[in-house]
Each structure stands twice: as structure tokens, then as C-alpha cells.
Design a protein around this motif. Sequence first.
Motif, PDB file in Angstrom:
ATOM      1  N   PRO A 278       0.840  -1.207   0.000  1.00 44.52           N
ATOM      2  CA  PRO A 278       0.000   0.000   0.000  1.00 44.52           C
ATOM      3  C   PRO A 278       0.873   1.254   0.000  1.00 44.52           C
ATOM      4  CG  PRO A 278      -0.672  -1.554   1.720  1.00 44.52           C
ATOM      5  CD  PRO A 278       0.646  -2.017   1.202  1.00 44.52           C
ATOM      6  N   GLU A 279       0.422   2.287  -0.686  1.00 46.52           N
ATOM      7  CA  GLU A 279       1.245   3.498  -0.815  1.00 46.52           C
ATOM      8  C   GLU A 279       1.380   4.255   0.500  1.00 46.52           C
ATOM      9  OE1 GLU A 279       0.430   6.093  -4.017  1.00 46.52           O
ATOM     10  OE2 GLU A 279       0.955   4.612  -5.554  1.00 46.52           O
ATOM     11  N   ASN A 280       0.461   4.004   1.444  1.00 49.24           N
ATOM     12  CA  ASN A 280       0.558   4.718   2.724  1.00 49.24           C
ATOM     13  C   ASN A 280       1.564   4.061   3.668  1.00 49.24           C
ATOM     14  OD1 ASN A 280      -1.342   2.483   3.010  1.00 49.24           O
ATOM     15  ND2 ASN A 280      -1.709   3.268   5.064  1.00 49.24           N
ATOM     16  N   LEU A 281       2.124   2.920   3.295  1.00 52.29           N
ATOM     17  CA  LEU A 281       3.111   2.232   4.122  1.00 52.29           C
ATOM     18  C   LEU A 281       4.495   2.348   3.497  1.00 52.29           C
ATOM     19  CD1 LEU A 281       1.236  -1.078   5.048  1.00 52.29           C
ATOM     20  CD2 LEU A 281       1.355   1.037   6.370  1.00 52.29           C
ATOM     21  N   GLU A 282       5.507   2.391   4.353  1.00 47.64           N
ATOM     22  CA  GLU A 282       6.887   2.475   3.887  1.00 47.64           C
ATOM     23  C   GLU A 282       7.556   1.103   4.035  1.00 47.64           C
ATOM     24  OE1 GLU A 282       8.294   5.243   2.522  1.00 47.64           O
ATOM     25  OE2 GLU A 282       6.258   6.067   2.715  1.00 47.64           O
ATOM     26  N   LEU A 283       8.264   0.690   3.003  1.00 49.80           N
ATOM     27  CA  LEU A 283       9.078  -0.527   3.053  1.00 49.80           C
ATOM     28  C   LEU A 283      10.534  -0.092   2.976  1.00 49.80           C
ATOM     29  CD1 LEU A 283       9.607  -3.556   3.016  1.00 49.80           C
ATOM     30  CD2 LEU A 283       9.181  -3.541   0.547  1.00 49.80           C
ATOM     31  N   VAL A 284      11.293  -0.350   4.037  1.00 49.34           N
ATOM     32  CA  VAL A 284      12.692   0.077   4.131  1.00 49.34           C
ATOM     33  C   VAL A 284      13.571  -1.173   4.187  1.00 49.34           C
ATOM     34  CG1 VAL A 284      14.377   1.430   5.411  1.00 49.34           C
ATOM     35  CG2 VAL A 284      11.968   2.131   5.388  1.00 49.34           C
ATOM     36  N   ILE A 285      14.485  -1.298   3.229  1.00 49.23           N
ATOM     37  CA  ILE A 285      15.392  -2.448   3.188  1.00 49.23           C
ATOM     38  C   ILE A 285      16.804  -1.944   3.488  1.00 49.23           C
ATOM     39  CG2 ILE A 285      16.307  -4.324   1.772  1.00 49.23           C
ATOM     40  CD1 ILE A 285      13.738  -4.216   0.146  1.00 49.23           C
ATOM     41  N   ASP A 286      17.345  -2.413   4.596  1.00 46.92           N
ATOM     42  CA  ASP A 286      18.647  -1.946   5.085  1.00 46.92           C
ATOM     43  C   ASP A 286      19.638  -3.113   5.015  1.00 46.92           C
ATOM     44  OD1 ASP A 286      20.717  -0.665   6.318  1.00 46.92           O
ATOM     45  OD2 ASP A 286      19.724  -0.386   8.249  1.00 46.92           O
ATOM     46  N   VAL A 287      20.630  -2.985   4.157  1.00 45.93           N
ATOM     47  CA  VAL A 287      21.577  -4.074   3.908  1.00 45.93           C
ATOM     48  C   VAL A 287      22.946  -3.713   4.470  1.00 45.93           C
ATOM     49  CG1 VAL A 287      22.690  -5.476   2.129  1.00 45.93           C
ATOM     50  CG2 VAL A 287      20.327  -4.739   1.828  1.00 45.93           C
ATOM     51  N   ASP A 288      23.502  -4.598   5.251  1.00 42.30           N
ATOM     52  CA  ASP A 288      24.841  -4.407   5.812  1.00 42.30           C
ATOM     53  C   ASP A 288      25.878  -4.499   4.679  1.00 42.30           C
ATOM     54  OD1 ASP A 288      27.235  -4.439   7.148  1.00 42.30           O
ATOM     55  OD2 ASP A 288      26.671  -5.982   8.577  1.00 42.30           O
ATOM     56  N   PRO A 289      26.733  -3.489   4.538  1.00 40.41           N
ATOM     57  CA  PRO A 289      27.728  -3.517   3.453  1.00 40.41           C
ATOM     58  C   PRO A 289      28.741  -4.645   3.588  1.00 40.41           C
ATOM     59  CG  PRO A 289      28.125  -1.678   4.961  1.00 40.41           C
ATOM     60  CD  PRO A 289      26.797  -2.239   5.320  1.00 40.41           C
ATOM     61  N   ALA A 290      28.861  -5.248   4.765  1.00 37.54           N
ATOM     62  CA  ALA A 290      29.846  -6.314   4.965  1.00 37.54           C
ATOM     63  C   ALA A 290      29.378  -7.664   4.418  1.00 37.54           C
ATOM     64  CB  ALA A 290      30.163  -6.462   6.452  1.00 37.54           C
ATOM     65  N   ILE A 291      28.150  -7.746   3.929  1.00 42.35           N
ATOM     66  CA  ILE A 291      27.647  -9.013   3.382  1.00 42.35           C
ATOM     67  C   ILE A 291      28.477  -9.403   2.163  1.00 42.35           C
ATOM     68  CG2 ILE A 291      25.670 -10.099   2.221  1.00 42.35           C
ATOM     69  CD1 ILE A 291      23.854  -8.488   4.009  1.00 42.35           C
ATOM     70  N   PRO A 292      28.895 -10.680   2.055  1.00 44.27           N
ATOM     71  CA  PRO A 292      29.689 -11.115   0.889  1.00 44.27           C
ATOM     72  C   PRO A 292      28.929 -10.939  -0.417  1.00 44.27           C
ATOM     73  CG  PRO A 292      29.812 -12.734   2.656  1.00 44.27           C
ATOM     74  CD  PRO A 292      28.764 -11.741   3.061  1.00 44.27           C
ATOM     75  N   ALA A 293      29.688 -10.703  -1.491  1.00 39.73           N
ATOM     76  CA  ALA A 293      29.073 -10.456  -2.799  1.00 39.73           C
ATOM     77  C   ALA A 293      28.362 -11.680  -3.335  1.00 39.73           C
ATOM     78  CB  ALA A 293      30.142  -9.987  -3.778  1.00 39.73           C
ATOM     79  N   VAL A 294      28.968 -12.856  -3.180  1.00 39.68           N
ATOM     80  CA  VAL A 294      28.371 -14.086  -3.718  1.00 39.68           C
ATOM     81  C   VAL A 294      28.336 -15.142  -2.607  1.00 39.68           C
ATOM     82  CG1 VAL A 294      28.473 -15.859  -5.509  1.00 39.68           C
ATOM     83  CG2 VAL A 294      29.324 -13.550  -5.999  1.00 39.68           C
ATOM     84  N   MET A 295      27.156 -15.716  -2.385  1.00 44.24           N
ATOM     85  CA  MET A 295      26.985 -16.784  -1.396  1.00 44.24           C
ATOM     86  C   MET A 295      26.277 -17.960  -2.059  1.00 44.24           C
ATOM     87  SD  MET A 295      25.960 -14.503   1.970  1.00 44.24           S
ATOM     88  CE  MET A 295      24.802 -13.460   1.080  1.00 44.24           C
ATOM     89  N   ARG A 296      26.078 -19.023  -1.291  1.00 41.17           N
ATOM     90  CA  ARG A 296      25.469 -20.231  -1.851  1.00 41.17           C
ATOM     91  C   ARG A 296      24.407 -20.771  -0.901  1.00 41.17           C
ATOM     92  NH1 ARG A 296      26.717 -23.667  -5.887  1.00 41.17           N
ATOM     93  NH2 ARG A 296      26.065 -25.841  -5.728  1.00 41.17           N
TER      94      ARG A 296
END
Length: 825
Positions: A278-296
Motif C-alpha cells: 500500500p502506498e501509505n506504508l513504507e518498506l525500508v530495506i537496510d543491507v549491511d555492506p559487509a555481506i559477501p558479494a556471492v553466497m550459496r
Amino acid sequence: MDNRLGKNELFEASHLALLVTYTLFSMIRIGESLLMKWEDWAVFLIIVAVLFCWTLHIQNRIPENIRLWVYSILMMCTFFFYGIHETSTFDLATVMSAVIILYSMTGLKSMITMCQVTYYITFFYDILFMIKNDYEFDSLVISRVMLHVGMIFATGALSRLIIDKWVRVLNKSGEEIEQLTKATDRLNDFLANVSHEIRTPINAIIGLSGICADKTEDEEMKKELMAINTAGHRAAEQISDILDFTEIDRNKLARNEEDYMLSSVLNDLVSKIRPEKPENLELVIDVDPAIPAVMRTDISKMNKILFHLITNGLKYTREGGVYVRITTMKKEYGVNLCIEVTDTGIGMTAEEIENLSERFYQVDSGRTRKNSGLGLGLAIVNGFVSSLGGFMRITSKYGIGTTVHVSLPQLVVDDTSCMSVADRERLSLGAFLHFEKFEKPEVRDYYNSMVRNIVKGLGVQMHRVDNVINLKKLHSTVRLTHLFVGEEEYETDTELMEKLAKEMKVVVVANSSFTLPKGSFARIMEKPFYCFPVAAVLNEGTDQERTDHNQIHCHDVHVLVVDDEPMNLIVAKRIFGKYGITVSTAASGQESIEKCREEEYDAVFMDHMMPGMDGVTAMKKIRMDAQKARADLPIVALTANAVSTAREMFMKEGFDGFVSKPIEFIELERVLKKVLPKNKISYEKEEELIGEEEKEPELMIVADPYEILQSHGVNTESGLAYCMDDDEFYRTLLRQFEKEEKEKRPEIDGYFNNEDMENYAIQVHALKSTAKMIGCEGLSEKAKGLEMAAKVGNVDYVKENHAGVMEEYERTAGGIRLALGEENE
């Protein structure tokens, strides 16, 4: 002993209980022997026997049943030693009755018999001893003897009755459990079968409603058709949930692990969630920069975990928003991916949290039932998290909100940072983002945390202001390359924003309903606002694209285009020819290597997925040959792999540029200006270019062919738009598509019949691209589904959908033959 009885926890515990009882009984006998001054050698033997039994128990090398008999025989020997003494004669019955009751726990009638026989032998020995010593047998003694013998007989009979009752109860309960298990399996089979059967018509509803919505010009009708389409998508998701849950409930989950980039996963996830937010709600995605580029890990399951957690948060939140925090914790095997989803919703009580593991449970089921769904979301999350070796924990405060913590083990393939921008020194970012506009303080905290992590992760400077006056001051003192502006902030002074957009890249962070004024120099970044789209914008460079009618023209430029799909080569020739470029083509990686050895090119545009040798391998071999010849040959990836991080991946492999298919002209021009020498590029008016060559008369497909094509699922408007409204070019693509169908379809069928998923994926990948070019989006999406399934080895999905896609392929080609029959003749 009955099998179910042997597996019962009570009877399993009887082994230890008997050993403990035997130990206590022996200690009492030892104490009594010392007080009564009985035989010393017997005391020594009792101690040795007890220690021997405990050794057997601790080592646990001998089967339990054999150990039980060893304990019992030694206990009977100790009982016999105790019973042969004159003072114990009339105490035997009481002690043995207690022992018999205890032995009923074993469920072995033979043990009861052994106890009775031991008692009778010992008691008979005592009677003989009494007779030998002229013991007077009066009526009292005789009655006591008869009473004790009868007591042991009755106790044994009672114990056998107890064992029989237990066996019957356990057999009955076992049968009921078995029946319930079979009923559950039948129900799960039924749900799975029904879901599979319903999915086919649901897909037809989604596809046909989308086609009809595109065709109609009646806005009211379009709105109603899109409502049907949305309902179809919701039903399809619920069917998918049922199938997932039945697999979890039957413990039939399989893990299909593969390498992935978090940026790619979030890009796809956000695209899927946007329509549900819904447009009245905010979705905020906060990603730690230390996360590895490629995982499995198993990407499919991780996607669904994130999807259900976020959509559940949105579903139960009326105001505020949902905050997704993703971090990692280093471990010996790699990392734990920690996902924390917090909402400002209705919250839960302790009792509701306990009930969440139950199937079909919904928190608001008793609160006027405001939310839709099956109530399987968190049950599916819990099942998938367990299958991936992770754990889930929920904390909540009623009326305040809920936080779900998930931890998933991941193998690390590339431990470099998941966020990166090129030439960060040249970047200077501005942000006109007024977070105080959000009423919920939690949402303001979410955004502040996310922005801090973006700045930290990308290693760039960002100057934040919260009003127009401060923005003007910032502009006068700092030379900005990018400005990120909120939707409401942009509207406070549109004229200023457009003025700034001519000097720098202005990105408006807005909901999907927001539109920029006509002729705007700014661009929209659709919410949610998070790190990876920001990085993509910064990596595009700071040069403003030309918005006038000047077009680039390339002089004496010869390029090689490599693609295994002939239709793609036709398209490439036409598009590159628009810029005055001479085009040579190669149909495979090996052919491109040979052509580069035979002739010099100004650039090579290389497809990624090709049979035999892929584009990356071919690029590296061409690059090696060029280095030996001391030549500088730019090689650009030209591929349908257009996820947000594909550019970074191909650049890391060694490509000089990246252009996604279908080709965007602005992106192609940007790459041409980057890889070609500046003296080979000029800017000319489009009118001048038209004057240089004889203008061809316009050719149009007549109405009847259009209608025929559209009735066969071909969106001619989309196909013509891809061909720059060049009808002759479009007709050429249609003829090529129809011609290839006769050759390609048997080839695809051959790979399918041989279960050669690698080559099968390559061929349906080509079908996906060519179908999209001519405007057959439905066929293109289905081919994409087959391609994805073949890549991960999902043979069941391929077998289920192959025939339908091939039939649609044949029908589409037949429609083209019908529409353009005379021309084909």
C-alpha cells in the motif's frame, strides 16, 4: 513383546529403573549381611555383579534386551541368597510382589514367570529347611504359607493382565495414528493434485485477462480486467503456498543450492512485492555492506522466506511501515545470513505467538478478520528455515509491532563487499529527504539507519538537507553529481528541481503512481529506496544523456555481433546499421574466435548463453589473442541477463561494457561512446541523416494480418515498437520466427526427450528472446520459466510445461504463416 510396546518410552525407561532398583536392593542386602553376619564371600560377589551391570549399561555395546536379562538373572541370584536365610522366609512374598510389579514395566510376561519361579524355588528351599530342623507347622504357619504362595500367584496374574491391557491400548492407538497419518497423506495428495489442476486454468485467466486489458481502449473495462488479473495472481500464489506446505508437511523438501548475489535476489523480490505494498506504508530495506558479494544456498526457498516475512508484515500493518535488516555473522563454514523483519503493526500476544506454528492459523481470525490469505505464511517460513539448517525467533508487543528473526547458514563464494561503485572519488551526493514527514518515529529511524549504511557501504559523501532553502545553499557551495529527492520534496519547488536536473542527475524517490512533468530532466526511482538501485544509478556515470534531436553517427566502424540465435543477429544488424556501423556476425563462440583472428574489428558484441562455448569463455580467448597481437579490442556483453547486478558481474569477468536485450538505444549509445574512439563518433541532426539516404516508402501490415497475429497472442504494437515502427523490419522478424519454428521445435523436443537440460536451456533461452522481439510476451515468459527450471535441474517442471509451450510455439508460427501467407509464398 509387541513391537509398539518395545518402542514405548515407558518400557524403554524400565531398563534403567530395574538397574537402579537392583542396585538399591543389593545395597540393602549387603548392609543386612554385615549386620546379620552372613557369608562374606556372597557380599563380594554382589558388589562385583552390581559393578558389572553398570559397566554394561554405560558402555551400551550389548542390545538392551540382553542387558535386561543379565540384570534380572543377577537380581534373582541376589534374591535367592537373601531368601535362603531363616529370618527372611516370610518376608520373601512382599519383596517379590514389589519386584513383579516393577517388572510389568518391561512388558515381558517371561520376566514375570521368572520372578514367580525364583520365589517358588527359594520358598520351597526354606520349607525343606524348616522340615529338616523339625519346625512346628501349626495352622498359623500353614495359612501364612498358603497366603504368600497365593499372593505371588495373584500378583503375577495381575501383572500379566496389565501388560495385556497396555498392549491392546498401544495397538489401538498405533492403528489410529496410522489411520490419521494415511488420512493426512491422502489430504496432502488431494491438495497437491487439486492445486496442480487449478493452476492451469488460473494461468489461462491471468494470461487472457492481461491480453484483453492490453487490447481494450475502454478504461472501465481495462480496470475490471486488471482486477481479474490481480485476483488470478493472488490465487496462483495461494496455490503455490499449498504446494509448499504439503511438501513441508510430508517432509519431502529437496535442497537445490546454487550461487547467488543478494543484490539480484532483492531486485527480483522487490519487483514482486511492489504491487502488494500500500502506498501509505513504507518498506525500508537496510543491507549491511559487509555481506559477501556471492553466497550459496537454496535461492528459491530463501526468496519465499523473505517474501512471506515482508508481505506478512505489510498485511498486518495499518500505518507506519516494515523494516528489513539484513546482516551476516561469520562462522567456520561461511556466514549466517541474519534477516530481521520489523513492522509497526497490530502485534501479537504470547498465546498467538505459540499458535503460529499451527497450519492455517491467522492472528486476526478472531478480530473481525480483516486480512486475507490461508494462514500458511509463517508455517512455510518455519519449514523452509528448518530445511536450510537455520532457526526462526519471534518477538512481539501487542498493539506495537512484531519482529521476526531468521538465521540461515550460507557458504561464501566471494567475500568481497556486496556494494560497490566505480570512481567514488568523483561522486558527490545530495539528498533532499525530509524524514520528519513520517508520523511514526520508528519509520524515521528505519530510513536514517538505511541511509547511513548506504553511505558507509558505498564509501561516498552524502549531504542531506530537509528544506528548499538549505538545498539552495548546498547547491551554491558544493558541486553535486547526484541529487536524491523525495516525492513530496520534489513537488515543493518543481522549477528548482528541473533546473538542478540539467546540471546533475536528479533522482526522485517515489511511489508507482507518481509521474514527472512532460519533458522533465529528472528520473524516478520507484520505492522502496535501498542500496542496490542507488549503486546502479551511481555506476551509470554522471554524463547527462542528450535530450535534443542529435543522434550519434559512427564513421568507418566495423563490429562483430556474436549470437547463436539468427533472429537476434537480424535485429542487431538493423539496429547497428541505424548508426552507420558495418556489422559482421558469428553464430557461436568458436566462430567468433576464428573471425577475430581473420579480420580486425573496432568492437565485439558478445552474447552470454550459447551452446558449446559460452560468451565469457569466448571473450577471454579473443582477449588473449588480442594481447598477443598487442591490439586493443573492446568486447561488450550483449545479453538478456538484465538483473541489477549483471553489469557488475560481466565487467568483473573482463567485458568492457554491458548492453541488455532487448536493446535500449540510450544504453547502447552510452556504451558506443565509451568503447569507440572519439574521432569515429559525430553528432548529426536526424533530418540530415534521413537526407543522406533515400527515404524508403512506409510499408504497413494491413488490418487483417494484424488481427490474425493478435488473435494468436502476438502483441503487434510491442513488436513494432521494438523495430522502431519499421513495418518491413518487423515483417522480416516475423518471417524469420516462422521459418525457424520448423527447425527449432524438433531440436528442442530432441533435447527434451534426451533430458539434456543444458542444451535445452540454451534453446528455450533463444525462444524467449525471439518471442519477445515479435511481441509474443506470453510465449516468452513461458519459455523463460522452462529456461530457469532447466538451469536448476527441475526436470519435473520442464516435463509438466514443455508440451504446452511447444504447442503455443507451433500455434504462433501457424498464425504468422496465416497472416503473411502470400509474402511467404
